[in-house]
Motif scaffolding. Sequence first.
Motif, PDB file in Angstrom:
ATOM      1  N   LYS A 161      -8.118   4.102 -17.251  1.00  0.00           N
ATOM      2  CA  LYS A 161      -7.691   3.523 -18.519  1.00  0.00           C
ATOM      3  C   LYS A 161      -8.879   3.092 -19.376  1.00  0.00           C
ATOM      4  CE  LYS A 161      -3.314   1.569 -16.809  1.00  0.00           C
ATOM      5  NZ  LYS A 161      -2.531   0.318 -16.623  1.00  0.00           N
ATOM      6  N   ASN A 162     -10.007   2.825 -18.750  1.00  0.00           N
ATOM      7  CA  ASN A 162     -11.148   2.254 -19.455  1.00  0.00           C
ATOM      8  C   ASN A 162     -11.713   3.189 -20.518  1.00  0.00           C
ATOM      9  OD1 ASN A 162     -13.339   0.277 -19.855  1.00  0.00           O
ATOM     10  ND2 ASN A 162     -14.627   1.788 -18.823  1.00  0.00           N
ATOM     11  N   ASN A 163     -11.901   4.464 -20.165  1.00  0.00           N
ATOM     12  CA  ASN A 163     -12.464   5.405 -21.141  1.00  0.00           C
ATOM     13  C   ASN A 163     -11.541   5.630 -22.336  1.00  0.00           C
ATOM     14  OD1 ASN A 163     -15.149   6.332 -20.089  1.00  0.00           O
ATOM     15  ND2 ASN A 163     -13.916   6.798 -18.294  1.00  0.00           N
ATOM     16  N   PRO A 164     -10.228   5.813 -22.139  1.00  0.00           N
ATOM     17  CA  PRO A 164      -9.327   5.901 -23.291  1.00  0.00           C
ATOM     18  C   PRO A 164      -9.339   4.645 -24.161  1.00  0.00           C
ATOM     19  CG  PRO A 164      -8.250   6.784 -21.357  1.00  0.00           C
ATOM     20  CD  PRO A 164      -9.532   6.161 -20.891  1.00  0.00           C
ATOM     21  N   GLN A 165      -9.377   3.488 -23.506  1.00  0.00           N
ATOM     22  CA  GLN A 165      -9.373   2.238 -24.266  1.00  0.00           C
ATOM     23  C   GLN A 165     -10.611   2.129 -25.147  1.00  0.00           C
ATOM     24  OE1 GLN A 165      -6.802  -0.347 -24.232  1.00  0.00           O
ATOM     25  NE2 GLN A 165      -7.972  -0.632 -26.122  1.00  0.00           N
ATOM     26  N   GLN A 166     -11.752   2.568 -24.649  1.00  0.00           N
ATOM     27  CA  GLN A 166     -12.973   2.534 -25.445  1.00  0.00           C
ATOM     28  C   GLN A 166     -12.838   3.407 -26.698  1.00  0.00           C
ATOM     29  OE1 GLN A 166     -16.906   2.642 -23.500  1.00  0.00           O
ATOM     30  NE2 GLN A 166     -15.829   2.557 -21.541  1.00  0.00           N
ATOM     31  N   VAL A 194     -22.487  13.129  -6.995  1.00  0.00           N
ATOM     32  CA  VAL A 194     -21.762  13.993  -7.938  1.00  0.00           C
ATOM     33  C   VAL A 194     -21.251  13.144  -9.105  1.00  0.00           C
ATOM     34  CG1 VAL A 194     -21.063  15.708  -6.229  1.00  0.00           C
ATOM     35  CG2 VAL A 194     -19.637  13.700  -6.602  1.00  0.00           C
ATOM     36  N   GLY A 195     -20.818  13.819 -10.169  1.00  0.00           N
ATOM     37  CA  GLY A 195     -20.164  13.137 -11.273  1.00  0.00           C
ATOM     38  C   GLY A 195     -21.087  12.464 -12.264  1.00  0.00           C
ATOM     39  N   GLY A 196     -22.392  12.644 -12.122  1.00  0.00           N
ATOM     40  CA  GLY A 196     -23.340  12.042 -13.061  1.00  0.00           C
ATOM     41  C   GLY A 196     -23.932  13.084 -13.992  1.00  0.00           C
ATOM     42  N   LEU A 220      -8.883  20.560 -25.264  1.00  0.00           N
ATOM     43  CA  LEU A 220      -8.445  19.555 -24.296  1.00  0.00           C
ATOM     44  C   LEU A 220      -9.595  19.252 -23.347  1.00  0.00           C
ATOM     45  CD1 LEU A 220      -5.055  19.484 -22.403  1.00  0.00           C
ATOM     46  CD2 LEU A 220      -7.184  18.916 -21.266  1.00  0.00           C
ATOM     47  N   PHE A 221     -10.011  17.987 -23.279  1.00  0.00           N
ATOM     48  CA  PHE A 221     -10.990  17.526 -22.302  1.00  0.00           C
ATOM     49  C   PHE A 221     -10.225  16.857 -21.162  1.00  0.00           C
ATOM     50  CE2 PHE A 221     -15.004  16.817 -25.161  1.00  0.00           C
ATOM     51  CZ  PHE A 221     -14.976  18.159 -25.520  1.00  0.00           C
ATOM     52  N   ALA A 222     -10.571  17.179 -19.919  1.00  0.00           N
ATOM     53  CA  ALA A 222      -9.825  16.623 -18.788  1.00  0.00           C
ATOM     54  C   ALA A 222     -10.741  16.294 -17.622  1.00  0.00           C
ATOM     55  CB  ALA A 222      -8.746  17.609 -18.332  1.00  0.00           C
ATOM     56  N   ALA A 223     -10.369  15.246 -16.898  1.00  0.00           N
ATOM     57  CA  ALA A 223     -11.101  14.834 -15.701  1.00  0.00           C
ATOM     58  C   ALA A 223     -11.210  15.993 -14.717  1.00  0.00           C
ATOM     59  CB  ALA A 223     -10.391  13.651 -15.040  1.00  0.00           C
ATOM     60  N   PRO A 254     -16.626  14.831 -15.561  1.00  0.00           N
ATOM     61  CA  PRO A 254     -16.440  13.404 -15.314  1.00  0.00           C
ATOM     62  C   PRO A 254     -15.957  12.711 -16.576  1.00  0.00           C
ATOM     63  CG  PRO A 254     -18.545  14.167 -14.454  1.00  0.00           C
ATOM     64  CD  PRO A 254     -18.012  15.267 -15.309  1.00  0.00           C
ATOM     65  N   ALA A 255     -14.927  11.878 -16.454  1.00  0.00           N
ATOM     66  CA  ALA A 255     -14.284  11.302 -17.640  1.00  0.00           C
ATOM     67  C   ALA A 255     -15.245  10.497 -18.499  1.00  0.00           C
ATOM     68  CB  ALA A 255     -13.096  10.444 -17.218  1.00  0.00           C
ATOM     69  N   GLY A 256     -16.167   9.771 -17.868  1.00  0.00           N
ATOM     70  CA  GLY A 256     -17.108   8.980 -18.648  1.00  0.00           C
ATOM     71  C   GLY A 256     -18.026   9.838 -19.495  1.00  0.00           C
ATOM     72  N   LEU A 257     -18.458  10.957 -18.947  1.00  0.00           N
ATOM     73  CA  LEU A 257     -19.324  11.866 -19.704  1.00  0.00           C
ATOM     74  C   LEU A 257     -18.536  12.584 -20.803  1.00  0.00           C
ATOM     75  CD1 LEU A 257     -21.548  13.427 -16.893  1.00  0.00           C
ATOM     76  CD2 LEU A 257     -21.952  11.381 -18.286  1.00  0.00           C
TER      77      LEU A 257
END
Length: 239
Positions: A58-63, A147-149, A5-8, A36-39
């Motif tokens: 929603k953007n990362n799941p949609q991708q 942070v988050g990068g 499981l990957f999670a924010a 970070p969700a994008g990473l």
Amino acid sequence: MTLSLFAAGSLKATLPAFIEHYQQKTGEKWALTFGPAGLLRQRIEQGEVCHLFLSADKNNPQQLVDKGLALQYAPFIANQLCITTRRNDINELDTWLTVLSNTALKLAISTPKSDPSGDYSWQLFDNIAQIDPDLSQTLKIRALSLVGGEHSLTIPKGRMAAHYLITTHQADAFIGYQHYQTQLSEFPELKTFTIPKPFNVTAHYCATLIHSQAYSLYQEILSPYAKDYFIKAGFLPLS
């Protein structure tokens, strides 16, 4: 078999207990990875094994769905932004807007594109343009993505980004998620500001089914029980 499981990262304080309860109930074994969700999305795209992905947007799941790397996704909880400052840097008349307008304060955010929190901060700046276009542009220049990068500093285990950055004087103000407000209010040296409508940004956290083996947990995350659990932890209902 242990499922992945990957999670924010903003779920790190609340999700483990939920998963532990689920494992005891079902006998399934899950390994949790936070970031970070994008990473995390990029890691899935690069082939890392992940069965279920919980993103703060929603953007990362949609991708992932668009690329055929996920079966489906659905929102399960919401969040908003708040501002945290050092109490000694402000006065009783300050508001969320005067804090953001104070150019003497080092303002920090999460990293846009890598971390949805950073994207939401930029949406906040865009919303401020409704009343002050110059401030909106100034904030985009001033805001430090600390942070988050991919190459950002690491927040020590058990610390919240806002508290760590401000108390170590790497920032004087931080825009982060509202569900941390209760915890942050326990530190007398800090003050949090709620951002009102229509300026605040609502984050919709989404569960993304990567593999059918994760369907049971996917359904559990979308259940009323999960909604109540996360609301008690400071998150907001989707409505």
